[in-house]
Scaffold this motif. Structure first.
Motif, PDB file in Angstrom:
ATOM      1  N   GLN A  18     -11.920  -0.350   1.773  1.00 40.49           N
ATOM      2  CA  GLN A  18     -11.616  -0.409   0.343  1.00 40.49           C
ATOM      3  C   GLN A  18     -11.167   0.958  -0.166  1.00 40.49           C
ATOM      4  O   GLN A  18     -10.203   1.049  -0.928  1.00 40.49           O
ATOM      5  CB  GLN A  18     -12.833  -0.897  -0.448  1.00 40.49           C
ATOM      6  CG  GLN A  18     -12.505  -1.108  -1.913  1.00 40.49           C
ATOM      7  CD  GLN A  18     -13.640  -1.741  -2.679  1.00 40.49           C
ATOM      8  OE1 GLN A  18     -14.733  -1.935  -2.155  1.00 40.49           O
ATOM      9  NE2 GLN A  18     -13.379  -2.068  -3.922  1.00 40.49           N
ATOM     10  N   ALA A  19     -11.836   2.006   0.297  1.00 38.09           N
ATOM     11  CA  ALA A  19     -11.421   3.356  -0.119  1.00 38.09           C
ATOM     12  C   ALA A  19      -9.966   3.594   0.269  1.00 38.09           C
ATOM     13  O   ALA A  19      -9.161   4.098  -0.535  1.00 38.09           O
ATOM     14  CB  ALA A  19     -12.328   4.395   0.541  1.00 38.09           C
ATOM     15  N   ALA A  20      -9.607   3.203   1.484  1.00 42.23           N
ATOM     16  CA  ALA A  20      -8.234   3.421   1.939  1.00 42.23           C
ATOM     17  C   ALA A  20      -7.252   2.599   1.124  1.00 42.23           C
ATOM     18  O   ALA A  20      -6.161   3.074   0.788  1.00 42.23           O
ATOM     19  CB  ALA A  20      -8.119   3.070   3.423  1.00 42.23           C
ATOM     20  N   LEU A  21      -7.648   1.368   0.781  1.00 42.19           N
ATOM     21  CA  LEU A  21      -6.737   0.516   0.007  1.00 42.19           C
ATOM     22  C   LEU A  21      -6.519   1.075  -1.392  1.00 42.19           C
ATOM     23  O   LEU A  21      -5.398   1.067  -1.904  1.00 42.19           O
ATOM     24  CB  LEU A  21      -7.291  -0.909  -0.084  1.00 42.19           C
ATOM     25  CG  LEU A  21      -7.186  -1.707   1.210  1.00 42.19           C
ATOM     26  CD1 LEU A  21      -7.924  -3.019   1.076  1.00 42.19           C
ATOM     27  CD2 LEU A  21      -5.733  -1.958   1.549  1.00 42.19           C
ATOM     28  N   ILE A  22      -7.609   1.571  -2.012  1.00 36.09           N
ATOM     29  CA  ILE A  22      -7.448   2.180  -3.337  1.00 36.09           C
ATOM     30  C   ILE A  22      -6.479   3.348  -3.231  1.00 36.09           C
ATOM     31  O   ILE A  22      -5.557   3.496  -4.028  1.00 36.09           O
ATOM     32  CB  ILE A  22      -8.812   2.650  -3.887  1.00 36.09           C
ATOM     33  CG1 ILE A  22      -9.745   1.463  -4.068  1.00 36.09           C
ATOM     34  CG2 ILE A  22      -8.631   3.379  -5.202  1.00 36.09           C
ATOM     35  CD1 ILE A  22     -11.171   1.866  -4.355  1.00 36.09           C
ATOM     36  N   GLY A  23      -6.697   4.178  -2.201  1.00 37.67           N
ATOM     37  CA  GLY A  23      -5.814   5.327  -2.012  1.00 37.67           C
ATOM     38  C   GLY A  23      -4.376   4.893  -1.807  1.00 37.67           C
ATOM     39  O   GLY A  23      -3.453   5.512  -2.340  1.00 37.67           O
ATOM     40  N   PHE A  24      -4.205   3.811  -1.060  1.00 36.04           N
ATOM     41  CA  PHE A  24      -2.843   3.355  -0.773  1.00 36.04           C
ATOM     42  C   PHE A  24      -2.118   2.978  -2.050  1.00 36.04           C
ATOM     43  O   PHE A  24      -1.004   3.417  -2.316  1.00 36.04           O
ATOM     44  CB  PHE A  24      -2.883   2.161   0.175  1.00 36.04           C
ATOM     45  CG  PHE A  24      -1.552   1.515   0.364  1.00 36.04           C
ATOM     46  CD1 PHE A  24      -0.631   2.075   1.222  1.00 36.04           C
ATOM     47  CD2 PHE A  24      -1.209   0.378  -0.338  1.00 36.04           C
ATOM     48  CE1 PHE A  24       0.614   1.500   1.383  1.00 36.04           C
ATOM     49  CE2 PHE A  24       0.031  -0.204  -0.181  1.00 36.04           C
ATOM     50  CZ  PHE A  24       0.943   0.357   0.686  1.00 36.04           C
ATOM     51  N   PHE A  25      -2.762   2.137  -2.867  1.00 35.18           N
ATOM     52  CA  PHE A  25      -2.048   1.680  -4.059  1.00 35.18           C
ATOM     53  C   PHE A  25      -1.910   2.794  -5.092  1.00 35.18           C
ATOM     54  O   PHE A  25      -0.970   2.791  -5.878  1.00 35.18           O
ATOM     55  CB  PHE A  25      -2.740   0.452  -4.655  1.00 35.18           C
ATOM     56  CG  PHE A  25      -2.545  -0.777  -3.819  1.00 35.18           C
ATOM     57  CD1 PHE A  25      -1.277  -1.304  -3.657  1.00 35.18           C
ATOM     58  CD2 PHE A  25      -3.597  -1.373  -3.176  1.00 35.18           C
ATOM     59  CE1 PHE A  25      -1.068  -2.426  -2.867  1.00 35.18           C
ATOM     60  CE2 PHE A  25      -3.404  -2.501  -2.390  1.00 35.18           C
ATOM     61  CZ  PHE A  25      -2.136  -3.023  -2.236  1.00 35.18           C
ATOM     62  N   ALA A  26      -2.849   3.749  -5.073  1.00 32.76           N
ATOM     63  CA  ALA A  26      -2.777   4.807  -6.080  1.00 32.76           C
ATOM     64  C   ALA A  26      -1.904   5.972  -5.637  1.00 32.76           C
ATOM     65  O   ALA A  26      -1.582   6.838  -6.438  1.00 32.76           O
ATOM     66  CB  ALA A  26      -4.183   5.304  -6.409  1.00 32.76           C
ATOM     67  N   ALA A  27      -1.509   6.018  -4.356  1.00 36.36           N
ATOM     68  CA  ALA A  27      -0.755   7.174  -3.849  1.00 36.36           C
ATOM     69  C   ALA A  27       0.546   7.345  -4.620  1.00 36.36           C
ATOM     70  O   ALA A  27       1.216   6.375  -4.948  1.00 36.36           O
ATOM     71  CB  ALA A  27      -0.457   6.975  -2.374  1.00 36.36           C
ATOM     72  N   GLN A  28       0.872   8.600  -4.907  1.00 36.22           N
ATOM     73  CA  GLN A  28       2.013   8.856  -5.785  1.00 36.22           C
ATOM     74  C   GLN A  28       3.203   9.508  -5.111  1.00 36.22           C
ATOM     75  O   GLN A  28       4.186   9.803  -5.772  1.00 36.22           O
ATOM     76  CB  GLN A  28       1.560   9.712  -6.979  1.00 36.22           C
ATOM     77  CG  GLN A  28       0.721   8.970  -7.983  1.00 36.22           C
ATOM     78  CD  GLN A  28       1.478   7.848  -8.647  1.00 36.22           C
ATOM     79  OE1 GLN A  28       2.676   7.939  -8.833  1.00 36.22           O
ATOM     80  NE2 GLN A  28       0.792   6.774  -8.966  1.00 36.22           N
ATOM     81  N   ASN A  29       3.131   9.803  -3.830  1.00 34.65           N
ATOM     82  CA  ASN A  29       4.348  10.283  -3.168  1.00 34.65           C
ATOM     83  C   ASN A  29       4.414   9.746  -1.748  1.00 34.65           C
ATOM     84  O   ASN A  29       3.422   9.234  -1.227  1.00 34.65           O
ATOM     85  CB  ASN A  29       4.448  11.808  -3.227  1.00 34.65           C
ATOM     86  CG  ASN A  29       3.325  12.497  -2.509  1.00 34.65           C
ATOM     87  OD1 ASN A  29       2.827  11.986  -1.513  1.00 34.65           O
ATOM     88  ND2 ASN A  29       2.914  13.634  -3.008  1.00 34.65           N
ATOM     89  N   PRO A  30       5.586   9.811  -1.117  1.00 32.77           N
ATOM     90  CA  PRO A  30       5.754   9.121   0.164  1.00 32.77           C
ATOM     91  C   PRO A  30       4.720   9.488   1.223  1.00 32.77           C
ATOM     92  O   PRO A  30       4.235   8.612   1.929  1.00 32.77           O
ATOM     93  CB  PRO A  30       7.157   9.552   0.605  1.00 32.77           C
ATOM     94  CG  PRO A  30       7.869   9.819  -0.649  1.00 32.77           C
ATOM     95  CD  PRO A  30       6.850  10.381  -1.594  1.00 32.77           C
ATOM     96  N   LEU A  31       4.364  10.762   1.315  1.00 30.43           N
ATOM     97  CA  LEU A  31       3.475  11.116   2.411  1.00 30.43           C
ATOM     98  C   LEU A  31       2.040  10.655   2.169  1.00 30.43           C
ATOM     99  O   LEU A  31       1.376  10.193   3.104  1.00 30.43           O
ATOM    100  CB  LEU A  31       3.535  12.621   2.683  1.00 30.43           C
ATOM    101  CG  LEU A  31       3.214  12.940   4.125  1.00 30.43           C
ATOM    102  CD1 LEU A  31       4.269  12.380   5.067  1.00 30.43           C
ATOM    103  CD2 LEU A  31       3.086  14.416   4.326  1.00 30.43           C
ATOM    104  N   SER A  32       1.570  10.748   0.931  1.00 28.42           N
ATOM    105  CA  SER A  32       0.233  10.221   0.634  1.00 28.42           C
ATOM    106  C   SER A  32       0.216   8.723   0.897  1.00 28.42           C
ATOM    107  O   SER A  32      -0.751   8.174   1.433  1.00 28.42           O
ATOM    108  CB  SER A  32      -0.149  10.460  -0.831  1.00 28.42           C
ATOM    109  OG  SER A  32       0.186  11.744  -1.239  1.00 28.42           O
ATOM    110  N   PHE A  33       1.302   8.080   0.513  1.00 27.54           N
ATOM    111  CA  PHE A  33       1.463   6.647   0.720  1.00 27.54           C
ATOM    112  C   PHE A  33       1.363   6.325   2.209  1.00 27.54           C
ATOM    113  O   PHE A  33       0.621   5.434   2.620  1.00 27.54           O
ATOM    114  CB  PHE A  33       2.841   6.268   0.177  1.00 27.54           C
ATOM    115  CG  PHE A  33       3.203   4.822   0.268  1.00 27.54           C
ATOM    116  CD1 PHE A  33       2.856   3.949  -0.746  1.00 27.54           C
ATOM    117  CD2 PHE A  33       3.939   4.343   1.325  1.00 27.54           C
ATOM    118  CE1 PHE A  33       3.223   2.619  -0.684  1.00 27.54           C
ATOM    119  CE2 PHE A  33       4.306   3.016   1.393  1.00 27.54           C
ATOM    120  CZ  PHE A  33       3.944   2.159   0.387  1.00 27.54           C
TER     121      PHE A  33
END
Lengths: 482, 454
Positions: free
Chosen positions: A116-131
């Motif tokens: 779940q932590a990873a999924l939150i990070g995925f949808f909230a990521a704001q640039n290509p590399l964080s994504f």
């Protein structure tokens, strides 16, 4: 200042660690409690929304200064609904895991929290590399969850899934690095809302898009990159599959949404290939689903069909198409998790994945059959359910592009009605198999609640879509730079 | 210079301790010696410049390589305690040889004169030949030693031939301040020296010794080979090439490119069907060497941090992997992939650290290996070699296949093999430290970059 998004991610990472430390007895309860707390916290955040298209609760961190890459998370108009989906789906998954006959270890629940932590990070990521980072990271917990529990042939199924996705994500990394080599460091570090302005000419865009397309088509999955899906869905551990079907499958199409401004010209110049390809996938998925007698396979192919529709709508590049796609991502997730929950519930009673094994269940579980029926109708896209709103906008977008697109994609609604009603009819009605029926214990309280809540959500999103459509309109406009 | 003297004295002391049967003291004293050597190298090195004028560099970049060598030695030393049941003599020999190997490694990474480089190579290699055969009761260990020795001597001969050509072309053994008399001979000389060094770091097509030697050597020695020898080899290559590469011409770029791709390709193809995990990791080491070599394209001193980052990531992951294999092997008697089945349910700790290490080797996110690959690929893309990026990434996917083939085994629940077992807490502590560092450098790469680009 700490951003609430970061707090949520850290919260789930720590929860996972605590679950490991406390052991099996407590892990599931802690997991459920933290999932509910997270949901409430997120709903609290949603009370104060800024729909003007800016970033809410941003978090920035100088990640790789040499390459000018920041680690960046925020809420924005595109991801609000999908994050909501994550928070709604995970508790259902945990509840399903808790009531399954097989005792799951603490590691399993910890993996759900980390996932779940990873999924939150995925949808909230704001640039290509964080994504990209979270795109890969989200895979690992679910891979391990399926590997540790699940059917007899899970090892092959999950390995296939893993290799497909890893191949896809490396292609995505190639696209990002290629983009970097064209645009320089500033480009890759750029946030989504400014990424469209970095000039990349059409040939380069097409190459980048080609790599991204394969990456996301595998993850979604889209026809013809779907071959891992049916195996995994029927062999995998069901709570994990619930989350994979509802949320992980959205990661691919959400990627198209995220990268849309960067490759918009490539998409519009290739739309005449992409949309027909998606439509072939839509019809293929629907027809194959019709002929299946394994419940999880029906859901797998129906997902294939629906996700194909979402992708087709994104590739139209029109406001309504994108609006519908974003809304449908949310609502399909909601419907998928409900359907999987019902299937899980049936399978726990019959110990069988066959469509006909539960025939006549409606007589014993009338409440279940009613809930199930509403969910099936939402999946088919009946008006006044949340499924309708998304389908309607998407078809509108496709028809705007070409009447033929609209007509052929619209065919999937008819086919959807056929296979879903067949699914419903064969599993709920018919001759009751008296040998097994006495073992079918009553609906548990938690099962009742989950189904009730999802039905209420499905209907309320169908009755009051206006607020959410405003949100998606804003999202689509931001993407199209209007 | 002082640091090397300290290491030599410690090495001799350790050998004598082995003779006097003081086996509990061997590892602590060796560790103390390494720490003292590091201290004297970084904080008190007045002797270097005067004694080794123009032959050994003491600037920042070789310093980081030296630091890396010493840190890896410190991380490896505790595991040599496992030699205690073998008797003080053997333990003293192994530890002492390791210390001598480090001195060779230090000479290799900081040479400014080809004679020092040659001395360093021989010092490191001879110690490693003996270490490879240190388990003399086992025939494979003897075979590994002999194979390593014969091929290594051959490589040394090639290297010396290159040095001769270099001397003919420039009239000196020095790396800086030289005049090229004959560019053609100079070019051939560099190529031949490069081939000699490529052998040491097992770059294809000079990698043939690696799988056999890695597999035959005692596993803890393999861990030393995969870390110390690779670091020293790449340090030497870096130190050598950063002065020479601008005189070499364009063809040299293509030579490096070709060897990098060949290594990645051959390593991947060969690793694909391996059942012995040690052998698999040996081929994976060939692939990793190819990746590191990508960092050598368009070599400048400013690139050093990238190569170093990769070496750090690779060394950390290698130590954990080989140590984990060692423990499984000593428990079950074989390093076949089937022995790793259900490891997570028997020894969750080892399974988790090994998984992190394998993910790091494969370039999984949030590990140092991911960042290392990313930097190297960015470098390749930024210097106008997008072709590399595509090839390297396709090969990275293939490599994920065999790493996950191993990981898949850990988490497969096997009813018969759930008897749990543990390893000592000191070993656990070191492994936790390394895994934490792997994750830490994966999440906050800037910390490491700041240290190594000093």
């Amino acid at each position: 200042m700490m951003s609430p998004i970061l707090i949520l991610i850290l919260f789930y990472i720590i929860t996972g660690a605590i679950q490991l430390a406390t052991g099996r007895k407590w892990a599931s309860n802690i997991g459920l409690a933290s999932a509910v707390i997270g949901l409430l916290f997120y709903l609290f955040l949603l009370t104060d929304l800024d729909l003007s298209g800016g970033l809410m609760y941003p978090f920035e961190f100088k990640w790789i200064p040499g390459l000018e890459i920041n680690f960046s998370l925020a809420l924005d108009v595109q991801n609000i609904l999908l994050l909501l989906l994550v928070f709604l789906v995970v508790p259902v998954g945990i509840l399903a895991a808790m009531s399954s006959s097989e005792q799951k270890s603490a590691v399993y629940y910890a993996l759900i929290s980390w996932g779940q932590a990873a999924l939150i990070g995925f949808f909230a990521a704001q640039n290509p590399l964080s994504f990209y980072l979270f795109f890969e990271l989200a895979l690992i917990p679910f891979y391990l969850m399926v590997l540790m529990y699940g059917g007899e042939y899970r090892r092959r199924a999950v390995f296939k899934f893993l290799m497909y996705t890893v191949f896809g994500s490396f292609l995505m990394l190639a696209a990002i690095v290629y983009y970097y080599s064209i645009s320089g460091a500033a480009g890759v570090g750029a946030q989504w809302n400014s990424i469209g302005s970095v000039g990349v000419d059409l040939t380069h865009q097409i190459w980048i898009f080609a790599a991204l397309f394969v990456a996301f088509a595998i993850k979604s999955p889209l026809f013809p990159f779907h071959t891992w899906q049916a195996d995994l869905y029927s062999e995998g551990d069901r709570p994990a599959i619930m989350i994979i079907a509802a949320v992980l499958s959205k990661m691919g199409v959400f990627g198209f949404v995220r990268f849309f401004p960067l490759v918009s010209e490539a998409v519009s110049s290739l739309a005449y290939i992409l949309i027909p390809l998606c439509i072939v996938g839509i019809l293929y998925g629907a027809i194959v689903a019709w002929r299946q007698s394994i419940m999880t396979k029906i859901l797998a192919y129906s997902s294939l069909s629906h996700i194909g529709m979402i992708a087709a709508a994104i590739f139209t590049g029109s406001v309504v198409g994108l609006q519908g796609a974003i809304f449908q991502m949310f609502t399909h997730g909601l419907i998928a998790v409900s359907l999987f929950y019902v299937v899980d519930l049936i399978m726990r009673r019959t110990d069988n994945n066959n469509l006909y094994a539960s025939a006549g269940m409606a007589k014993i579980h009338p409440r279940l059959s009613v809930y199930f029926f509403i969910i099936v109708l939402a999946s088919v896209g009946l008006p006044l359910t949340s499924g309708f709103v998304g389908e309607f906008y998407m078809l509108w977008g496709l028809t705007e592009k070409s009447i033929w697109y609209g007509a052929f994609a619209g065919l999937s609604i008819v086919l959807g009605a056929i296979y879903m009603l067949r699914f419903y009819q064969k599993s709920m009605f018919g001759e009751l198999n008296a040998d097994h029926a006495h073992k079918w214990h009553k609906l548990e309280l938690s099962e009742d609640y989950v189904l009730l809540v999802s039905v209420i959500l499905i209907i309320s999103f169908g009755f009051f879509p206006a607020t959410w459509m405003d949100l998606t309109l804003q999202a689509a406009n931001t993407l199209l730079n209007k | 210079m002082l640091s090397m003297i300290i290491l030599t004295i410690t090495g001799v002391l350790v050998l004598f301790l082995g003779l006097r049967k003081g086996k509990e003291l061997i590892v602590p004293i060796a560790a103390l010696g390494v720490v003292a050597a590091g201290g004297s190298y970084f904080f008190y090195d007045t002797m270097g410049q005067e004694w080794m004028k123009g032959m050994m560099a003491t600037q920042a970049i070789p310093g980081v390589f030296v630091g890396l060598l010493l840190v890896c030695t410190l991380l490896l030393l505790p595991f040599l305690n496992r030699y205690q049941p073998r008797g003080a003599g053997e333990m003293g020999d192994v530890t002492g040889l390791l210390l001598f190997a480090i001195i060779g490694g230090m000479m290799m990474v900081s040479h400014e004169d080809l004679m020092i480089l040659f001395l360093g190579i021989e010092m490191l290699s001879i110690a490693m030949y003996i270490l490879a055969g240190s388990d003399r009761r086992i025939i494979q260990s003897n075979e590994a030693s002999l194979k390593y020795f014969i091929l290594g001597a051959f490589a040394s001969a090639i290297f010396l031939f290159g040095v001769g050509l270099y001397y003919v072309a420039t009239g000196t053994f020095k790396l800086v301040d030289f005049k090229i008399i004959s560019p053609e001979i100079f070019a051939i000389g560099i190529m031949v020296i490069f081939a000699g060094l490529a052998f040491k770091v097992s770059l294809a097509p000079f990698h043939f010794w690696a799988p056999d030697v890695y597999q035959g050597s005692p596993t803890l020695i393999t861990a030393i080979m995969a870390t110390i020898v690779k670091i020293a080899g790449f340090g030497a290559l870096f130190q050598f090439l950063r002065y020479q590469v601008q005189h070499a011409g364009d063809w040299f770029y293509w030579l490096i490119a070709l060897i990098a791709i060949t290594s990645m390709l051959i390593g991947n193809v060969m690793a694909f069907g391996q059942r012995s995990v040690k052998r698999l990791l040996a081929y994976s080491g060939v692939v990793q060497a190819g990746f590191i070599l990508v960092g050598f394209l368009h070599l400048k001193s400013e690139n050093s941090w990238m190569i170093l980052f990769y070496l750090v990531a690779y060394a950390l992951a290698s130590i954990v992997s080989f140590v984990a294999i060692y423990f499984v092997e000593s428990k079950k008697g074989s390093d076949d992939i089937a022995e790793f089945k259900g490891l997570f349910f028997q020894n969750p700790f080892l399974a988790v650290v090994f998984t992190i290490a394998l993910l790091s080797l494969g370039g999984g996110p949030l590990t140092a290996g991911f960042m290392a690959k990313l930097f190297v690929l960015y470098h390749a893309a930024g210097t106008g070699s997008p072709f590399f990026v595509v090839v390297a990434l396709v090969l990275a996917v293939i490599s994920m296949y065999y790493y996950f083939k191993v990981i898949n085994q850990f988490f497969t629940n096997d009813q018969e093999s759930t008897a749990s077992w543990k390893i000592g807490w000191t070993y656990q502590a070191v492994l936790v430290l390394i895994s934490a560092a792997t994750l830490c450098f994966g999440i906050f790469p800037y910390w490491l970059i700041r240290w190594i680009s000093a």
